[in-house]
Motif scaffolding. Sequence first.
Motif, PDB file in Angstrom:
ATOM      1  N   LYS A  60      -4.653  -3.239   8.590  1.00 48.17           N
ATOM      2  CA  LYS A  60      -3.915  -2.232   9.360  1.00 48.17           C
ATOM      3  C   LYS A  60      -2.759  -1.667   8.509  1.00 48.17           C
ATOM      4  O   LYS A  60      -2.503  -0.469   8.468  1.00 48.17           O
ATOM      5  N   HIS A  61      -2.078  -2.578   7.819  1.00 48.22           N
ATOM      6  CA  HIS A  61      -0.971  -2.175   6.945  1.00 48.22           C
ATOM      7  C   HIS A  61      -1.474  -1.325   5.768  1.00 48.22           C
ATOM      8  O   HIS A  61      -0.913  -0.281   5.448  1.00 48.22           O
ATOM      9  N   LEU A  62      -2.563  -1.792   5.156  1.00 47.38           N
ATOM     10  CA  LEU A  62      -3.102  -1.088   3.984  1.00 47.38           C
ATOM     11  C   LEU A  62      -3.512   0.344   4.316  1.00 47.38           C
ATOM     12  O   LEU A  62      -3.416   1.243   3.489  1.00 47.38           O
ATOM     13  N   LYS A  89       5.369  -6.649   6.946  1.00 44.08           N
ATOM     14  CA  LYS A  89       6.151  -5.931   5.933  1.00 44.08           C
ATOM     15  C   LYS A  89       5.380  -5.974   4.618  1.00 44.08           C
ATOM     16  O   LYS A  89       4.552  -6.855   4.403  1.00 44.08           O
ATOM     17  N   CYS A  90       5.699  -5.034   3.712  1.00 42.71           N
ATOM     18  CA  CYS A  90       5.016  -5.003   2.412  1.00 42.71           C
ATOM     19  C   CYS A  90       5.025  -6.372   1.738  1.00 42.71           C
ATOM     20  O   CYS A  90       4.014  -6.844   1.247  1.00 42.71           O
ATOM     21  N   ARG A  91       6.186  -7.009   1.708  1.00 49.62           N
ATOM     22  CA  ARG A  91       6.333  -8.288   1.035  1.00 49.62           C
ATOM     23  C   ARG A  91       5.341  -9.335   1.566  1.00 49.62           C
ATOM     24  O   ARG A  91       4.800 -10.142   0.819  1.00 49.62           O
ATOM     25  N   HIS A 138      -2.122   2.504   6.059  1.00 48.05           N
ATOM     26  CA  HIS A 138      -1.079   3.534   6.020  1.00 48.05           C
ATOM     27  C   HIS A 138      -0.071   3.350   4.891  1.00 48.05           C
ATOM     28  O   HIS A 138       0.815   4.188   4.702  1.00 48.05           O
ATOM     29  N   CYS A 139      -0.173   2.215   4.136  1.00 43.84           N
ATOM     30  CA  CYS A 139       0.824   1.998   3.084  1.00 43.84           C
ATOM     31  C   CYS A 139       0.222   2.242   1.700  1.00 43.84           C
ATOM     32  O   CYS A 139      -0.579   1.460   1.204  1.00 43.84           O
ATOM     33  N   GLU A 140       0.682   3.329   1.107  1.00 40.85           N
ATOM     34  CA  GLU A 140       0.197   3.742  -0.212  1.00 40.85           C
ATOM     35  C   GLU A 140       0.551   2.712  -1.286  1.00 40.85           C
ATOM     36  O   GLU A 140      -0.245   2.397  -2.164  1.00 40.85           O
ATOM     37  N   ILE A 141       1.753   2.172  -1.198  1.00 39.05           N
ATOM     38  CA  ILE A 141       2.226   1.199  -2.195  1.00 39.05           C
ATOM     39  C   ILE A 141       1.330  -0.055  -2.188  1.00 39.05           C
ATOM     40  O   ILE A 141       0.813  -0.464  -3.232  1.00 39.05           O
ATOM     41  N   CYS A 142       1.159  -0.619  -1.026  1.00 36.77           N
ATOM     42  CA  CYS A 142       0.387  -1.871  -0.962  1.00 36.77           C
ATOM     43  C   CYS A 142      -1.071  -1.645  -1.345  1.00 36.77           C
ATOM     44  O   CYS A 142      -1.682  -2.505  -1.982  1.00 36.77           O
ATOM     45  N   SER A 143      -1.638  -0.513  -0.954  1.00 36.04           N
ATOM     46  CA  SER A 143      -3.032  -0.331  -1.351  1.00 36.04           C
ATOM     47  C   SER A 143      -3.143  -0.099  -2.854  1.00 36.04           C
ATOM     48  O   SER A 143      -4.126  -0.499  -3.480  1.00 36.04           O
TER      49      SER A 143
HETATM   50 ZN   LIG Z   1       3.125  -1.920   2.167  1.00 34.30          ZN
END
Ligand SMILES: [Zn+2]
Lengths: 216, 84
Positions: free
Chosen positions: B30-32, B4-6, B34-39
Amino acid sequence: MTTPAAVSRQERESALIAAILDGDREKFHDLIRPYERQVYLTALSLVKNETEAEDVAQEAILRAYRKLASFRGDAKFSTWLIAITLNEARTRLRDEKRVLLDSLDNQNLENGDYTPAALTDWREVPLEALERLEIRALLGQAVAALPAAFREVVVLRDMEELSVNETAEALGISIALVKVRLHRARLLLQKRLAPQLRIELKSRKKSGILQRLPWF
Amino acid sequence: MVLKCRHVWDHISDYIEGTLDPAVRADVEKHLAHCEICSAVLDSTRNVIILIADDRVFELPVDFSKRLHARLDMVLATESPEPG
Ligand SMILES: [Zn+2]
């Protein structure tokens, strides 16, 4: 990690220290010159006032001179010098009874909940922007606003670029604690600075160098 | 493992340090991807670190060095280091 440059610096310093202890006192100027900035920033990380930081820096450097014979080559000279500086600054804070208040402020911060500033349009910062006073002031205020325990770690690791191990050694805390505090401190800085810098940089978009940079 | 983002935020500092365990690092990457927020959080944290490391941000007071060496001159002229 010991690079060839670090080895030759260490050899040069050992030779300087031997010469000073042998009576060539003037060489202390050369020994200390590369570390003036580091000593000052370390002092400033604790006392938060430029005049007092300068005073602490001078006292720490004089102390390093007087105690030079007690320096053992097993630590880096810079780490030893920073430990002396932290000590000098802490002694002064203790005299002013400010440490207690600060440590109360710090309770629970290491376990605190955290949400970063999620700004997907703030991706890169041109270093040219640092020529501008406003940007430097924002960064300075953000670091100054950190709780003392976090500020120390950020100053040593991210500003002075000591390794995590050297930071732990200079502060007399564990490597694990350095990492926890560093993480919290960096996220606090990100949370505060990302929105501020984005606004500050955007407001100047039409003037000067930023105009040519597509990511704002 | 799907993060999860957190959880990704918990690893940001170690990710930047390059000290994450390789398996966790792979999950974070892997998360980064596809996740715009986390990157964005990663990029801006990295930017903040680059900015505060820049020597231009925290400058020495004017004539700091001059005053320091003048004071040193006085001490060096009169004192030897204490015997070890
Ligand atoms: Zn995220």
